[in-house]
Write an enzyme that holds these catalytic residues in place. Structure first.
Site, PDB file in Angstrom:
ATOM      1  N   ASP A   1      43.944  18.980  45.846  1.00  0.00           N
ATOM      2  CA  ASP A   1      43.492  18.627  47.189  1.00  0.00           C
ATOM      3  C   ASP A   1      44.660  18.246  48.092  1.00  0.00           C
ATOM      4  OD1 ASP A   1      41.560  18.243  49.140  1.00  0.00           O
ATOM      5  OD2 ASP A   1      41.330  16.123  48.686  1.00  0.00           O
TER       6      ASP A   1
ATOM      7  N   CYS B   1      42.786  18.319  55.730  1.00  0.00           N
ATOM      8  CA  CYS B   1      41.735  19.341  55.671  1.00  0.00           C
ATOM      9  C   CYS B   1      41.954  20.314  56.828  1.00  0.00           C
ATOM     10  CB  CYS B   1      40.353  18.708  55.765  1.00  0.00           C
ATOM     11  SG  CYS B   1      39.020  19.943  55.706  1.00  0.00           S
TER      12      CYS B   1
ATOM     13  N   ASN C   1      45.049  12.372  52.282  1.00  0.00           N
ATOM     14  CA  ASN C   1      44.236  11.513  51.435  1.00  0.00           C
ATOM     15  C   ASN C   1      44.872  10.130  51.329  1.00  0.00           C
ATOM     16  OD1 ASN C   1      42.178  13.437  50.058  1.00  0.00           O
ATOM     17  ND2 ASN C   1      44.124  14.516  49.881  1.00  0.00           N
TER      18      ASN C   1
END
Length: 283
Positions: free
Chosen positions: A16, A239, A248
């Site tokens: 991620d 994102c 994050n």
């Protein structure tokens, strides 16, 4: 205020975190990052994504990373958004898989070019096959608090996706503040509602630090009974389909927060610092 004695931190940086980097990070560098994180003591690391390389070029080496993770003998997660991706993950022996669906209709369309209904229908087939192979299943619910396209996201929107995941037997559900717009009040309320409505489900909190509220949100989630948290080494990530969203929440800061509160994480902070320095070189 009451706090747990121990929490689990799931490291999501290698997948991620790195997926949003524009410059391709060499496979050997990704392997080195995964190995350093494993040495720091993370019990679970999200290392790969079996999405189409055209959609996320950074993840085109997923097969090699999954093989490496298996050889390291660590528990790792891989993103498998569809049947084809799941088949590849099964072939390489991935132990834990993850799927994602947005709570916001507009975000889901922009993120994967599908309606929520279509996404949930495909997830059901993925879950069925994953269970046949005894895989641990994680469900990601994105945009659980606010959406850059629709504004505030209601509890009912989140519950719709969570209910589907729960009905199909997922093992845990990660609730994402994908664009970092949540605040401690709504975090406490939302997780309290979720744990009340789904008492047998394991929930994970996934925060971004766009407004600088992530660490306060972690404390709010703790108060609502959450003991599992996603984080990304050196705050890697973001994102691409959420304008303005930053990385994050940083693993090292989360570990430090828990450590100073006397909450056990099982992470070696010295080795984590070494991993952080290495991760910063990859940006």
């Amino acid at each position: 205020m009451q706090f747990p004695k121990q929490v689990e931190i799931i490291e999501v940086g290698p997948r991620d975190g790195l997926q949003n980097e524009k410059k391709f990070v060499e496979t050997e560098q990704k392997k080195q990052l995964v190995e350093r994180l494993a040495q720091a003591g993370f019990s679970r690391i999200e290392t790969a994504s079996f999405v189409h390389p055209k959609a996320v070029p950074q993840m085109k080496d997923a097969l090699e990373l999954a093989n490496f993770s298996r050889e390291l003998d660590i528990t790792f997660l891989a993103l498998t958004p569809n049947q084809k991706a799941l088949s590849r993950a099964i072939e390489v022996g991935v132990p834990q898989i993850a799927v994602f669906v947005g709570a916001s209709e507009t975000f889901n369309e922009k993120n994967i070019n599908r309606s929520i209904a279509d996404s949930l229908a495909e997830c059901a087939e993925v879950f069925k096959k994953a269970k046949q192979h005894n895989l641990f299943i994680r469900g990601y619910v994105s945009m659980c608090f606010g959406c850059p396209y629709e504004g505030a996201v209601s509890y009912e929107q989140v519950k719709r996706v969570v209910s589907h995941f729960a009905e199909h037997g997922v093992d845990e559900i990660s609730i994402g503040d994908t664009n970092g717009q949540a605040n401690p009040k709504i975090v406490f309320e939302r997780f309290s509602q979720l744990t009340g409505d789904f008492p047998g489900m394991t929930f994970v909190a996934h925060f971004h630090d766009t407004n600088g509220f992530a660490y306060a949100n972690i404390l709010a989630a703790l108060q609502a009974g959450v003991t599992k948290f996603d984080s990304s080494v050196a705050g890697l990530g973001g994102c691409p389909f959420s304008p303005g969203a930053t990385g994050n929440v940083a693993t090292e800061k989360v570990v430090q927060l828990f450590s100073e509160m006397g909450i056990e994480t099982g992470i070696d902070e010295v080795k984590l610092k070494e991993a952080v320095l290495y991760a910063k070189m990859l940006k």
